[in-house]
Design a protein around this motif. Structure first.
Motif, PDB file in Angstrom:
ATOM      1  N   LEU A   1      30.380  45.854  48.508  1.00 36.46           N
ATOM      2  CA  LEU A   1      30.471  45.446  47.100  1.00 36.46           C
ATOM      3  C   LEU A   1      29.911  46.526  46.186  1.00 36.46           C
ATOM      4  O   LEU A   1      30.491  46.840  45.140  1.00 36.46           O
ATOM      5  CB  LEU A   1      29.727  44.119  46.881  1.00 36.46           C
ATOM      6  N   GLU A   2      28.742  47.089  46.564  1.00 38.44           N
ATOM      7  CA  GLU A   2      28.118  48.103  45.728  1.00 38.44           C
ATOM      8  C   GLU A   2      28.968  49.376  45.656  1.00 38.44           C
ATOM      9  O   GLU A   2      28.987  50.068  44.646  1.00 38.44           O
ATOM     10  CB  GLU A   2      26.719  48.453  46.260  1.00 38.44           C
ATOM     11  N   GLU A   3      29.684  49.678  46.754  1.00 35.23           N
ATOM     12  CA  GLU A   3      30.501  50.892  46.785  1.00 35.23           C
ATOM     13  C   GLU A   3      31.894  50.667  46.208  1.00 35.23           C
ATOM     14  O   GLU A   3      32.694  51.603  46.126  1.00 35.23           O
ATOM     15  CB  GLU A   3      30.621  51.386  48.231  1.00 35.23           C
ATOM     16  N   GLY A   4      32.203  49.422  45.808  1.00 38.17           N
ATOM     17  CA  GLY A   4      33.515  49.137  45.233  1.00 38.17           C
ATOM     18  C   GLY A   4      34.631  49.088  46.261  1.00 38.17           C
ATOM     19  O   GLY A   4      35.807  49.223  45.921  1.00 38.17           O
ATOM     20  N   LYS A   5      34.283  48.880  47.552  1.00 34.77           N
ATOM     21  CA  LYS A   5      35.292  48.859  48.609  1.00 34.77           C
ATOM     22  C   LYS A   5      35.865  47.459  48.843  1.00 34.77           C
ATOM     23  O   LYS A   5      36.802  47.300  49.618  1.00 34.77           O
ATOM     24  CB  LYS A   5      34.690  49.399  49.917  1.00 34.77           C
ATOM     25  N   THR A   6      35.266  46.442  48.206  1.00 28.49           N
ATOM     26  CA  THR A   6      35.767  45.084  48.345  1.00 28.49           C
ATOM     27  C   THR A   6      36.706  44.783  47.187  1.00 28.49           C
ATOM     28  O   THR A   6      36.303  44.865  46.031  1.00 28.49           O
ATOM     29  CB  THR A   6      34.608  44.064  48.346  1.00 28.49           C
ATOM     30  N   THR A   7      37.950  44.455  47.506  1.00 28.26           N
ATOM     31  CA  THR A   7      38.943  44.185  46.462  1.00 28.26           C
ATOM     32  C   THR A   7      39.525  42.795  46.637  1.00 28.26           C
ATOM     33  O   THR A   7      39.425  42.171  47.703  1.00 28.26           O
ATOM     34  CB  THR A   7      40.067  45.231  46.507  1.00 28.26           C
ATOM     35  N   PHE A   8      40.162  42.310  45.617  1.00 28.39           N
ATOM     36  CA  PHE A   8      40.725  40.963  45.570  1.00 28.39           C
ATOM     37  C   PHE A   8      42.132  40.983  46.177  1.00 28.39           C
ATOM     38  O   PHE A   8      43.015  41.690  45.699  1.00 28.39           O
ATOM     39  CB  PHE A   8      40.752  40.497  44.102  1.00 28.39           C
ATOM     40  N   HIS A   9      42.332  40.212  47.287  1.00 24.91           N
ATOM     41  CA  HIS A   9      43.628  40.154  47.965  1.00 24.91           C
ATOM     42  C   HIS A   9      44.053  38.695  48.117  1.00 24.91           C
ATOM     43  O   HIS A   9      43.774  38.051  49.140  1.00 24.91           O
ATOM     44  CB  HIS A   9      43.558  40.812  49.348  1.00 24.91           C
ATOM     45  N   PRO A  10      44.740  38.113  47.142  1.00 24.11           N
ATOM     46  CA  PRO A  10      45.162  36.713  47.248  1.00 24.11           C
ATOM     47  C   PRO A  10      46.337  36.546  48.218  1.00 24.11           C
ATOM     48  O   PRO A  10      47.201  37.422  48.332  1.00 24.11           O
ATOM     49  CB  PRO A  10      45.568  36.375  45.813  1.00 24.11           C
ATOM     50  N   THR A  11      46.345  35.420  48.931  1.00 25.37           N
ATOM     51  CA  THR A  11      47.449  35.041  49.812  1.00 25.37           C
ATOM     52  C   THR A  11      47.666  33.541  49.674  1.00 25.37           C
ATOM     53  O   THR A  11      46.836  32.813  49.111  1.00 25.37           O
ATOM     54  CB  THR A  11      47.133  35.382  51.277  1.00 25.37           C
ATOM     55  N   ILE A  12      48.784  33.079  50.203  1.00 23.88           N
ATOM     56  CA  ILE A  12      49.059  31.630  50.203  1.00 23.88           C
ATOM     57  C   ILE A  12      48.511  31.043  51.502  1.00 23.88           C
ATOM     58  O   ILE A  12      48.794  31.545  52.596  1.00 23.88           O
ATOM     59  CB  ILE A  12      50.574  31.366  50.096  1.00 23.88           C
TER      60      ILE A  12
ATOM     61  N   VAL B   1      47.469  26.877  48.309  1.00 26.16           N
ATOM     62  CA  VAL B   1      46.902  27.543  47.139  1.00 26.16           C
ATOM     63  C   VAL B   1      47.113  29.040  47.304  1.00 26.16           C
ATOM     64  O   VAL B   1      47.309  29.531  48.421  1.00 26.16           O
ATOM     65  CB  VAL B   1      45.398  27.241  46.949  1.00 26.16           C
ATOM     66  N   TYR B   2      47.080  29.739  46.188  1.00 30.21           N
ATOM     67  CA  TYR B   2      47.249  31.200  46.186  1.00 30.21           C
ATOM     68  C   TYR B   2      45.940  31.821  45.710  1.00 30.21           C
ATOM     69  O   TYR B   2      45.622  31.817  44.528  1.00 30.21           O
ATOM     70  CB  TYR B   2      48.393  31.591  45.254  1.00 30.21           C
ATOM     71  N   ALA B   3      45.126  32.329  46.644  1.00 36.41           N
ATOM     72  CA  ALA B   3      43.809  32.889  46.310  1.00 36.41           C
ATOM     73  C   ALA B   3      43.374  33.787  47.460  1.00 36.41           C
ATOM     74  O   ALA B   3      44.079  33.938  48.465  1.00 36.41           O
ATOM     75  CB  ALA B   3      42.795  31.774  46.069  1.00 36.41           C
ATOM     76  N   ASP B   4      42.181  34.401  47.335  1.00 41.28           N
ATOM     77  CA  ASP B   4      41.638  35.256  48.388  1.00 41.28           C
ATOM     78  C   ASP B   4      40.902  34.370  49.396  1.00 41.28           C
ATOM     79  O   ASP B   4      39.769  33.938  49.165  1.00 41.28           O
ATOM     80  CB  ASP B   4      40.691  36.304  47.795  1.00 41.28           C
ATOM     81  N   GLU B   5      41.556  34.079  50.513  1.00 38.07           N
ATOM     82  CA  GLU B   5      41.027  33.123  51.480  1.00 38.07           C
ATOM     83  C   GLU B   5      39.690  33.575  52.058  1.00 38.07           C
ATOM     84  O   GLU B   5      38.747  32.786  52.179  1.00 38.07           O
ATOM     85  CB  GLU B   5      42.046  32.937  52.615  1.00 38.07           C
TER      86      GLU B   5
ATOM     87  N   ILE C   1      43.239  29.926  40.209  1.00 37.18           N
ATOM     88  CA  ILE C   1      44.278  30.241  41.185  1.00 37.18           C
ATOM     89  C   ILE C   1      45.606  30.373  40.457  1.00 37.18           C
ATOM     90  O   ILE C   1      45.848  29.702  39.451  1.00 37.18           O
ATOM     91  CB  ILE C   1      44.372  29.170  42.297  1.00 37.18           C
ATOM     92  N   THR C   2      46.443  31.267  40.926  1.00 40.54           N
ATOM     93  CA  THR C   2      47.732  31.506  40.290  1.00 40.54           C
ATOM     94  C   THR C   2      48.824  31.426  41.324  1.00 40.54           C
ATOM     95  O   THR C   2      48.571  31.347  42.541  1.00 40.54           O
ATOM     96  CB  THR C   2      47.756  32.886  39.635  1.00 40.54           C
ATOM     97  N   GLN C   3      50.040  31.443  40.865  1.00 39.17           N
ATOM     98  CA  GLN C   3      51.186  31.464  41.776  1.00 39.17           C
ATOM     99  C   GLN C   3      51.518  32.918  42.104  1.00 39.17           C
ATOM    100  O   GLN C   3      51.373  33.799  41.276  1.00 39.17           O
ATOM    101  CB  GLN C   3      52.375  30.771  41.118  1.00 39.17           C
ATOM    102  N   PRO C   4      51.978  33.188  43.288  1.00 39.78           N
ATOM    103  CA  PRO C   4      52.339  34.575  43.636  1.00 39.78           C
ATOM    104  C   PRO C   4      53.549  35.045  42.847  1.00 39.78           C
ATOM    105  O   PRO C   4      54.398  34.253  42.453  1.00 39.78           O
ATOM    106  CB  PRO C   4      52.649  34.488  45.131  1.00 39.78           C
ATOM    107  N   SER C   5      53.587  36.348  42.569  1.00 40.31           N
ATOM    108  CA  SER C   5      54.728  36.933  41.885  1.00 40.31           C
ATOM    109  C   SER C   5      55.600  37.646  42.893  1.00 40.31           C
ATOM    110  O   SER C   5      55.115  38.253  43.843  1.00 40.31           O
ATOM    111  CB  SER C   5      54.250  37.931  40.824  1.00 40.31           C
ATOM    112  N   TYR C   6      56.890  37.589  42.706  1.00 40.23           N
ATOM    113  CA  TYR C   6      57.836  38.223  43.627  1.00 40.23           C
ATOM    114  C   TYR C   6      58.606  39.288  42.869  1.00 40.23           C
ATOM    115  O   TYR C   6      59.383  38.987  41.955  1.00 40.23           O
ATOM    116  CB  TYR C   6      58.796  37.183  44.207  1.00 40.23           C
TER     117      TYR C   6
END
Length: 552
Positions: free
Chosen positions: A389-400, A436-440, A546-551
Motif C-alpha cells: 500500500l505504501e509503495e502504491g503497488k496495490t490497485t483496484f481490480h473489480p470483478t463479478i 456484485v461488481y467489486a474488488d473481491e 459498486i458499479t456495473q462492468p463496462s464492455y
C-alpha cells in the motif's frame, strides 16, 4: 500530512540550509561550530572548513570574543538565557580582521540527546550606512533651514533699514531676491536627496513620521501590495493602516519610540500573508529633542518560511525515528510470542512420541502450533500489505462474483481461528443480490480483519454479529461484538499505524490491521466508521460503492 523518507528529509533540510539568504551557523554545547551555510561563510570571508570544529568566538570581536565561553558556562550552570530566543544587534569579525554590524537570532534545539544552538545572521551594514547617511542629510536639511531663516531675517532687517533711509537701491534688492532664490533651490535639492535615499532603500520600506504619527515620507524598493501606492500614504496616519495584523502593538511601539525607547518587533500583514522586521528610532534636533520617527520595515517572509521548513524537517525526522522505534518494538514482541508457543508445543509433542493414549494431548499441541503459525501468517500479511500500500503497488481490480458464496467462503476460512464456542451470526434481514461488481480480494481482506478483531477482543462463547446489505450501487456490512471495547481517549488514534489501545496491550496484534483496512476502503472509494464503549463492545460500519462492468 506528507511522509518523507530519511533521505528526502535530509535533502530538503540541506537545500533550505544551503540556499538560505541569511547566514546560518549551528554550534554544540561547548561552542564548537557544527555547520555553516554558504551565506554565513561569505559574510565572514571564510571557507566552511576553516571554521567547522572551532570555537564560534573566532567570529566575534572584543569584548564578546573573551566573554563568550563565560556566557555558555553561566547558561549551562544556571539555565539563565540572555540572548537565546531574543534577536539583537551585535558585531561580527571577518577573516581579514574587519568588523561589521549584524542582526543575530539564536534558538536552542534538543537533537539526538544533546542541545544544539542555531544562529540566524543577517548583515545590516547597508541599513546602518543608510541610517547614518539619513541622519547626516537630516542634519544638513536642518542646517539649510536655519541658514535660510537667518538670511531671511537678516535680509528683511536690511530691507527695513533701506526703506527707512530711502537709500536702498533697486540693484541691491534684485541681488537679495536672487540670493533668496538660490537658498530655496538648495533647500529643494536637499529635500530631493532625502527622498532619493528613501526611494532606493534596499529590501524594505523606509518611513518618517512626525510626533502625531503622520507620515511625512514613505518609500523604498519593497512593494507591499496591501499599501498600494506608497506616496498616497503621505499625510495619513499610522493608525489608519488596518491591514497590519498586530496594529495595536505596532502603534503602542511607535508611541514608546517617541519617548526614546527604540521599537524592534516582527509583524505580519493581510492575515499573515507577509512578515516584516520593524525597527523605529527617534530623530532629534540640535537641542536633543525628539522631532520625528524613522521607521524601517524589512520583508522577512522568505526567511521565516525557511526557518519553518527547517523546523518541519526536524519534526519530520523525529516522527520518523519514533515510527521506526514503534515498528521494531511491535514486530519483536509479536513474532516472539507465536514462535515461543511453536517451540514449546513441538518439544512437548516430542515427549509423547512412543506413548499410548496421548492422542488428545498431541492434538492439543498441534492445534496450538497451527494457531501460532496462523498468527505469524497474519502478522506477515499485515506487514506485506502495508508495504504494498505504501509503495502504491496495490490497485483496484473489480470483478463479478457471487456475494452469497463469498460470505460463506469467508466465514468458513475464518472459522478455525475463532475462540472456543465463538460463532458468527449472519443477519440477512435486508434483501441481498446475487452478483456484485467489486474488488473481491480487498473486500475479503477488510471483512476477515474486522471479524478477526471481533473474535480476538471478545471472550470465549461470545457471538459475533455480521449484517449484510448489497443494493444496486452500494455494498454495506456491519461487524458487531460484545468485547472489551475501545477507551474514549484512544478512539481518535484507532486507524494510526502501530497504534494499540491501552486495554489491548496484552492481546496479540501489530496495530496495523485497521490502518490497512482504512487504506483498502479508501482505494475502493468507500467509507468506514465505528462506535464503541469500553467493556460493552464495538461496531464497525463499512460502505463500498459498486458499479456495473463496462464492455468496450
Amino acid at each position: 500530512m506528507l511522509n518523507y523518507s530519511k533521505g528526502e528529509s535530509e535533502a530538503r533540510l540541506s537545500a533550505v540550509f544551503d540556499h538560505a539568504i541569511d547566514g546560518i551557523i549551528t554550534i554544540d554545547e561547548s561552542g564548537l561550530v557544527e555547520s555553516m551555510n554558504p551565506a554565513a561563510a561569505r559574510l565572514f570571508g571564510y571557507e566552511p572548513v576553516e571554521v567547522l570544529g572551532k570555537n564560534i568566538k573566532m567570529l566575534m570581536p572584543e569584548p564578546d570574543h573573551s566573554q563568550h565561553d563565560q556566557y555558555l558556562d553561566n547558561y549551562h550552570r544556571t539555565g539563565h538565557k540572555k540572548i537565546i530566543g531574543i534577536g539583537r544587534e551585535v558585531k561580527g569579525l571577518k577573516k581579514n580582521g574587519t568588523q561589521f554590524p549584524l542582526y543575530l537570532s539564536i534558538t536552542e534545539t534538543p537533537f539526538e540527546g544533546k542541545m544544539i544552538f542555531t544562529g540566524i545572521i543577517h548583515d545590516i551594514s547597508e541599513l546602518k550606512l543608510s541610517q547614518s547617511k539619513l541622519k547626516e542629510y537630516s542634519e544638513e536639511l536642518e542646517t539649510s533651514n536655519r541658514e535660510l531663516e537667518r538670511r531671511v531675517i537678516e535680509r528683511t532687517r536690511d530691507l527695513a533699514r533701506a526703506n527707512e533711509g530711502l537709500s536702498y537701491s533697486n540693484e541691491s534688492l534684485q541681488k537679495e531676491i536672487e540670493e533668496r532664490r538660490q537658498v530655496e533651490r538648495a533647500l529643494r535639492e536637499s529635500q530631493k536627496l532625502y527622498k532619493t535615499i528613501a526611494k532606493n532603500f534596499p529590501d524594505g520600506i523606509l518611513c518618517v513620521l512626525d510626533k502625531s504619527l503622520k507620515y511625512l515620507l514613505i518609500d523604498g524598493m519593497e512593494n507591499e501590495p496591501a499599501m498600494g501606492q506608497k506616496e498616497d500614504w503621505v499625510g495619513s496616519y499610522a493608525t489608519s493602516m488596518n491591514f497590519i495584523d498586530q496594529k495595536d502593538e505596532f502603534i503602542k511601539g511607535l508611541k514608546q519610540a517617541l519617548t526614546g525607547l527604540p521599537l524592534d518587533m516582527e509583524m505580519t500583514v493581510s492575515d499573515g500573508a507577509r512578515e516584516y522586521q520593524v525597527n523605529a528610532v527617534p530623530l532629534y534636533d540640535d537641542d536633543d529633542k525628539i522631532v520625528n520617527l524613522l521607521v524601517v520595515c524589512k520583508n522577512i517572509t522568505e526567511r521565516k518560511k525557511a526557518e519553518k521548513e527547517i523546523l518541519n524537517a526536524l519534526n519530520k525526522e523525529k516522527e520518523l525515528n519514533e515510527l521506526k522505534s514503534r515498528f521494531v518494538t511491535t514486530a519483536s514482541h509479536e513474532f516472539r510470542t507465536p514462535l515461543s508457543t511453536i517451540l514449546s508445543s513441538a518439544s512437548l509433542i516430542g515427549r509423547y512420541v512412543g506413548e499410548t493414549e496421548v492422542a488428545d494431548k498431541i492434538e492439543k499441541h498441534v492445534m496450538r502450533i497451527k494457531s501460532s503459525v496462523n498468527n505469524l501468517t497474519y502478522i506477515l500479511n499485515d506487514f506485506l500489505s502495508l508495504g504494498k500500500l505504501e509503495e502504491g503497488k496495490t490497485t483496484f481490480h473489480p470483478t463479478i462474483f457471487d456475494f452469497e458464496e463469498f460470505i460463506e467462503e469467508t466465514i468458513s476460512q475464518i472459522g478455525p481461528t475463532l475462540k472456543k464456542d465463538q460463532k458468527i451470526v449472519v443477519d440477512r434481514s435486508s434483501p441481498v443480490v446475487g452478483n456484485v461488481y467489486a474488488d473481491e480480494q480487498m473486500i475479503k481482506n477488510v471483512l476477515i480483519n474486522l471479524l478477526n478483531n471481533a473474535s480476538k477482543y471478545s471472550d470465549e462463547g461470545k457471538s459475533i454479529r455480521l449484517s449484510l446489505t448489497a443494493k444496486k450501487n452500494q455494498l454495506a456490512f456491519k461487524v458487531k461484538d460484545d468485547g472489551i471495547g475501545i477507551p474514549a481517549k484512544d478512539q481518535q488514534h484507532l486507524f494510526d499505524r502501530f497504534f494499540r489501545a491501552n486495554n489491548a496491550i496484552n492481546i496479540q496484534g501489530t496495530g496495523l490491521g485497521l490502518n490497512i483496512v482504512k487504506k483498502y476502503i479508501e482505494l475502493m472509494n468507500g467509507h468506514i466508521e465505528f462506535s464503541s464503549e469500553e467493556n460493552k463492545g464495538t461496531e464497525f460500519k463499512v460502505s463500498i460503492p459498486i458499479t456495473q462492468p463496462s464492455y468496450d
